[in-house]
Structures are given as C-alpha cells and as structure tokens.
Design an enzyme around this catalytic site. Structure first.
Site, PDB file in Angstrom:
ATOM      1  N   PHE A 374       0.796  -1.225   0.000  1.00  0.00           N
ATOM      2  CA  PHE A 374       0.000   0.000   0.000  1.00  0.00           C
ATOM      3  C   PHE A 374       0.832   1.281   0.000  1.00  0.00           C
ATOM      4  O   PHE A 374       0.450   2.281   0.628  1.00  0.00           O
ATOM      5  CB  PHE A 374      -0.979   0.001   1.192  1.00  0.00           C
ATOM      6  N   CYS A 375       1.967   1.264  -0.691  1.00  0.00           N
ATOM      7  CA  CYS A 375       2.843   2.448  -0.734  1.00  0.00           C
ATOM      8  C   CYS A 375       3.178   2.951   0.668  1.00  0.00           C
ATOM      9  O   CYS A 375       3.291   4.174   0.899  1.00  0.00           O
ATOM     10  CB  CYS A 375       2.239   3.580  -1.565  1.00  0.00           C
ATOM     11  N   ALA A 376       3.279   2.014   1.598  1.00  0.00           N
ATOM     12  CA  ALA A 376       3.701   2.355   2.956  1.00  0.00           C
ATOM     13  C   ALA A 376       4.567   1.174   3.417  1.00  0.00           C
ATOM     14  O   ALA A 376       4.288   0.539   4.431  1.00  0.00           O
ATOM     15  CB  ALA A 376       2.494   2.555   3.867  1.00  0.00           C
TER      16      ALA A 376
END
Ligand SMILES: Cc1ncc(COP(=O)(O)O)c(C=O)c1O
Length: 455
Positions: A374-376
């Site tokens: 999740f781009c984290a």
C-alpha cells in the site's frame, strides 16, 4: 432512510457511479461489483458527475480568454477555490492551490521549503509523505513507528527539542492508509508550534471520512486528492499558509505563473512571477478537476460529515465483529484495536498468501480489495513483523502458493457510497475462503495473482 446511532442521524449511502455494475466471475457467472478499495480511488459521487456533466457544455479556458465561456469557467474555478477553503475551514489569509493529487501537493511543498529546513516524518507515512523531502538540500529525520498516540507526540517533542533553531517542518498523516487509524494531529501540531516548527497534514485518507478544520487542528498546510474524495477528475489540493509559497520559485515555470516577461538586452528574459495560488499553477488549470472537488465538498457537507462518519462507524463495527469470528484473520494495528479509525482496514490470513486471497475475492466473489504494501512499505513491514530493513514486496511472490508466509497484506476500505450488503458479502466470502479454500487454483503473472484458467 435514516437510522439514529449515538444521537447522530445516520444517512443512507450516498449515490455513487458504478454501484450497479456487473463483473464476470471466473466461473462465467456475473455479479454486482462490490467496490471495497475506496482508499485507493473512491467512485465518483453521482452528484459530482451530474455537476460536471451540467458544466461540460460551458467548458472554456481559465484565466486566458475574453469570451463568455472563458469568463464563466474562470469564475467557476475561483469559486471552487472558495468552496474548498470553506470545506477545510481555512484561515482568512490561507490559500488554496489546485494540484494533481496529494503526491503532487507534497512535492510542491517540499520545493518551497526555505533552504536548510529540517523535516520530520514518521516512518509510518505513505510514500507520498515519506519521499518528497530527501535530495533537495533538506535534512530529513524519520521517526520510528510509535505504538500509541502518546508515544507519537512524545517522540516528536523529543526530536524537535534536539533539533534547535532554524526552519522545521513536520509531516503527518491524518488517517493511515494501512490501518485506518486516526493520528493525534492537533496534539502533534501543538508540539510542532511550541518548537517553532510548521506542520503539514496529509489528509488523503482523512478528508473523505472526517471533518477537517485547519483552524481547529491548527495545521499550517493540508493536502488531499480529488480521486479519494469522490471526484476522480485529476485534481488535488494544497491549502494553507501563503508566505513560503509566495517566496519560493514557482513549482512549474510557464504561462499563468508569470505576471510579466520582458526581453533583456543580453538576450535573456526577466520574469516577474505572480504571488498567490497562480504562482504554482502554471499551465492551463484543470477546471473540471477543481469544480469536481468543490462539488464533492458541497455534497459531503450537505449530507453531513458527522452523519457520514457515524454511518461508517457502524460499517466498521460490523466488519470488525465479523472478522473477529475468523480466528485465522489477523487485523493489522499500530495503536490498538479500540483506537478511532476510518473505513480502512488491513489484515493477513494465516496459511494464505495475501495476493492469492485478494485474487480469489475478485475472481470468485466479484469483490475488489487491494493487496500489497500500500505504498507504505516500512509501516506494513513493521506490522507484519518482517525483517525491518528488508525492502517491501509489491505483488505476489513467485511462486505464489497457498500456505506460503505472506509478506504483504490485504486491505479493505469503504466510504460514503458503501451499502451494508458489501460488507456482509465480503465477510461471507472471507468465511468461505478460510473454511473451504479457493475453488480455483491461481498462478502468478506479471507480479499479480490470477486464476489459472488454462486447465
Ligand atoms: C495517506 C496517503 N497519502 C498520500 C497518498 C497519495 O495520494 P495520490 O496517489 O492521490 O497522490 C495516498 C494514496 O493512497 C494516501 O493513502
């Protein structure tokens, strides 16, 4: 129809586009799509679509035309700015800059920071808030993942105390795009200001679910994306203090940002840049994107953000209670199960690769969720208990076998347009998949898990 929960009237789901769309299952049947990936991109509100459609015949250039439709479009663009300012409860002298999305807004801000600014961000941020700062002559301090809001505030206080004089910026997310947990923004802003630092709020996940008052939170800037706020027409917002924006070089050099351009005797050109939002909006503005955001702001305000929030809380409770009945499911949390959150929840399923699970939800049940990091990446790796410095993994590992330990997670997210039935369908699918396994086999293709239809 409305129901009442905890003294707040809860509205019905707001009409969104795509709510009746049928999608094919791998079996060949068709079902109505259950969109449970609002955190990535939310469907357009019907109201936004109608407003855009009503305006479309009157479309014209903005700030660069003498004709009637150009004037009308320019007025609409500027009125949209005013609507966003009201939605965010901005201070009198704050300004609204239209951008492409949150990533663009934060990169714009990174470019206007006075030289030598020290930036403080928690490693739990989305990459949009984590990555714009390095490599610009700024000093960046990444703060370790706190395990409680209190720890977050204390960690920031300690870091800023050690930082000393000079310009400082804190960047914080309002609601996590992984856990949905709401961060203690007002408390962090108070600490930042006590140390003479400024603070920017990444409201990409907060604004679609929760009232955001810049005045009450006392943040210096706020950034959000139209496509997560039911207005997927390519625009976003950076709003807040004007001074650093006005003192910096324009984000893009070009027409619209320049007030005057004169030829100099040495053959070069002398440029005087605008002050105000135009300085960072070079090129022809995206009037439809800006108008769509304004329309969404009006629609959410009219429906009542408190009432939308209360409705969403009922869905969250329903989802959490249902998942709690499946012992194989582990919900990811930083601040603990009871911490306030928005409609975003990530989990892993014991014995399952997350990409396989998400693929089966789509192919066998017509339910759209997201799998991955999740781009984290740092946050999800921390929550999964992985090796801390190992790089994250996007997509399905090769080979993706059921039972393999999952290095990524599954995220379910929803909002103002989600009917209860979607949450119930999702829970039934989770129970069935965990209980019986997937009906199809899956293989990895281009980093994605897909049903193996070659048999
Ligand atoms: C918390 C958060 N911040 C920033 C972003 C980046 O938003 P965009 O891709 O619209 O620029 C996202 C996107 O998922 C997000 O969840």
């Amino acid at each position: 129809m409305s129901v009442v929960a905890r003294n707040v009237t809860v509205c019905s789901p707001l009409p969104v586009l795509g709510s009746g769309v049928e999608v094919p299952l791998v079996s060949g049947e068709k079902v109505t799509y259950a969109a449970l990936d609002y955190a990535a991109s939310a469907p357009a509100l019907q109201r936004v679509w109608d407003d855009v459609a009503a305006y479309a015949p009157y479309y014209g250039s903005v700030h660069r035309g003498a004709g009637y439709l150009s004037q009308l479009s320019t007025d609409l663009f500027e009125q949209s700015r005013a609507t966003v300012a009201e939605f965010l409860d901005l201070r009198e002298d704050d300004q609204v800059v239209f951008t492409r999305a949150t990533t663009d807004s934060l990169n714009l801000l990174a470019g206007v920071l006075p030289s030598g600014t020290r930036v403080f961000a928690f490693e739990t941020e989305h990459h949009a808030s984590l990555l714009p700062w390095p490599g610009r002559g700024l000093e960046v301090a990444y703060l370790r993942a706190p395990r409680s809001p209190h720890e977050a505030v204390a960690a920031l206080d300690a870091a800023l105390t050690a930082a000393g004089e000079g310009p400082k910026l804190v960047c914080v997310t309002g609601a996590s795009n992984v856990t949905g947990e709401i961060w203690p923004v007002a408390e962090l802003a108070a600490v930042a200001h006590a140390h003479g630092a400024r603070i920017v709020l990444d409201a990409a996940q907060l604004a679609p679910h929760h009232r955001v008052s810049v005045r009450e939170l006392d943040v210096d800037w706020v950034a959000f994306s139209g496509h997560k706020l039911y207005a997927p027409f390519g625009a976003g917002v950076l709003a807040g203090r004007a001074d650093w924006l006005d003192e910096a070089e324009p984000y893009l050099a070009g027409g619209g940002a320049s007030r005057t351009v004169a030829r100099k005797t040495d053959g070069s050109v002398a440029v005087e840049w605008h002050r105000g939002p135009a300085r960072h909006e070079a090129g022809s503005p995206n009037v439809i994107g800006a108008y769509a955001i304004a329309s969404a702001c009006r629609a959410l305000a009219e429906a009542g953000l408190d009432s939308l929030h209360a409705r969403e809380q009922l869905l969250i409770e329903r989802l959490r209670a249902g998942l709690a009945e499946v012992p194989e499911v582990r919900v990811l949390t930083l601040f603990g199960e009871d911490h306030p959150r928005v409609g975003v929840l990530s989990f892993v399923v014991q014995g399952w690769n997350s990409s396989h699970f998400a693929a089966a939800l789509s192919a066998e049940y017509g339910i759209g969720v997201r799998d991955g990091l999740f781009c984290a990446h740092p946050l999800v790796r921390t929550l999964l208990g992985g090796e801390e410095t190992a790089p994250g993994e996007c997509g399905a590992p090769e080979p993706s076998l059921p039972g393999e330990r999952s290095l990524n997670a599954i995220r379910v997210s929803f909002g103002a347009g989600t009917p209860e039935e979607h949450v119930d369908r999702f829970l039934a699918a989770v129970r069935e998949l965990v209980g019986n396994g997937s009906a199809w086999s899956y293989r990895t293709e281009g980093g994605r898990c897909v049903p193996d239809t070659r048999r």
